[in-house]
Every structure is written in C-alpha cells, then in structure tokens.
Motif scaffolding. Sequence first.
Motif, PDB file in Angstrom:
ATOM      1  N   GLY A  18     -23.636 -11.095 -64.076  1.00  0.00           N
ATOM      2  CA  GLY A  18     -22.374 -11.161 -63.357  1.00  0.00           C
ATOM      3  C   GLY A  18     -22.412 -12.146 -62.209  1.00  0.00           C
ATOM      4  O   GLY A  18     -21.562 -12.108 -61.329  1.00  0.00           O
ATOM      5  N   GLN A  19     -23.389 -13.040 -62.229  1.00  0.00           N
ATOM      6  CA  GLN A  19     -23.575 -13.990 -61.141  1.00  0.00           C
ATOM      7  C   GLN A  19     -23.801 -15.401 -61.663  1.00  0.00           C
ATOM      8  O   GLN A  19     -24.158 -15.603 -62.818  1.00  0.00           O
ATOM      9  N   VAL A  42     -24.947 -13.076 -72.499  1.00  0.00           N
ATOM     10  CA  VAL A  42     -26.328 -12.702 -72.787  1.00  0.00           C
ATOM     11  C   VAL A  42     -26.423 -11.232 -73.216  1.00  0.00           C
ATOM     12  O   VAL A  42     -27.500 -10.637 -73.183  1.00  0.00           O
ATOM     13  N   SER A  43     -25.297 -10.672 -73.635  1.00  0.00           N
ATOM     14  CA  SER A  43     -25.219  -9.249 -73.996  1.00  0.00           C
ATOM     15  C   SER A  43     -26.221  -8.837 -75.070  1.00  0.00           C
ATOM     16  O   SER A  43     -26.735  -7.713 -75.046  1.00  0.00           O
ATOM     17  N   ASP A  44     -26.502  -9.719 -76.012  1.00  0.00           N
ATOM     18  CA  ASP A  44     -27.395  -9.375 -77.114  1.00  0.00           C
ATOM     19  C   ASP A  44     -28.872  -9.615 -76.815  1.00  0.00           C
ATOM     20  O   ASP A  44     -29.728  -9.300 -77.643  1.00  0.00           O
ATOM     21  N   GLN A 101     -22.678  -3.152 -66.217  1.00  0.00           N
ATOM     22  CA  GLN A 101     -22.437  -1.838 -65.621  1.00  0.00           C
ATOM     23  C   GLN A 101     -20.949  -1.489 -65.639  1.00  0.00           C
ATOM     24  O   GLN A 101     -20.568  -0.418 -66.081  1.00  0.00           O
ATOM     25  N   ASP A 102     -20.118  -2.408 -65.147  1.00  0.00           N
ATOM     26  CA  ASP A 102     -18.678  -2.170 -65.064  1.00  0.00           C
ATOM     27  C   ASP A 102     -17.977  -2.340 -66.410  1.00  0.00           C
ATOM     28  O   ASP A 102     -16.969  -1.707 -66.674  1.00  0.00           O
ATOM     29  N   ARG A 103     -18.499  -3.219 -67.222  1.00  0.00           N
ATOM     30  CA  ARG A 103     -17.989  -3.497 -68.574  1.00  0.00           C
ATOM     31  C   ARG A 103     -19.183  -3.718 -69.481  1.00  0.00           C
ATOM     32  O   ARG A 103     -20.279  -4.019 -69.007  1.00  0.00           O
ATOM     33  N   PRO A 104     -18.981  -3.622 -70.782  1.00  0.00           N
ATOM     34  CA  PRO A 104     -20.131  -3.783 -71.678  1.00  0.00           C
ATOM     35  C   PRO A 104     -20.655  -5.225 -71.765  1.00  0.00           C
ATOM     36  O   PRO A 104     -21.799  -5.428 -72.157  1.00  0.00           O
ATOM     37  N   GLU A 105     -19.838  -6.200 -71.381  1.00  0.00           N
ATOM     38  CA  GLU A 105     -20.299  -7.591 -71.459  1.00  0.00           C
ATOM     39  C   GLU A 105     -21.341  -7.863 -70.379  1.00  0.00           C
ATOM     40  O   GLU A 105     -21.244  -7.363 -69.267  1.00  0.00           O
TER      41      GLU A 105
END
Length: 76
Positions: free
Chosen positions: A48-49, A31-33, A15-19
């Motif tokens: 993010g956790q 796990v972006s992909d 949400q805050d960054r694309p990663e």
Amino acid sequence: MKTYTRQQLALRNGQDRPEIWIAYLGVIYDVSDSRLWKNGKHYEHWAGQDLTEELADAPHTEKVFVKFNSVGHLIE
C-alpha cells in the motif's frame, strides 16, 4: 491505464482490502499472488506504499517487478 492516489494505494495493503499493491517509479504493481507478500508484509516493508526509495536497500534489483502485473499509475 488507470491512475490512483496515494490514499487509494494505501487501501490495497492486504488488510483493508484483499488486493496487495505496491508502487515503484510511479507504476503500481499487484503483488497479491506473491508468497513473499502474504498479509501485505514483505520483510520490513508494508504494501500500500510507494517503495521507490526503499529499493536501494533491497537484495534484488528493479527487475523483480517484471514478475508482477502493473495495474495503474500513482499520481500525486
């Protein structure tokens, strides 16, 4: 390998960054992909956790992490 704080990890939530990153046993995975982590959410889990304690309730084992690149270590 780079180190990141919990606050830095929290910014990689999709949400805050694309990663889209998560941590398990002190290792941070990208796990972006993954289609299962779109928008930073995977079922009832948020990116993010540190998800170490939540893995016990998952329908898979820690072997799932071999699919993803580690990007660093989580420091306290």
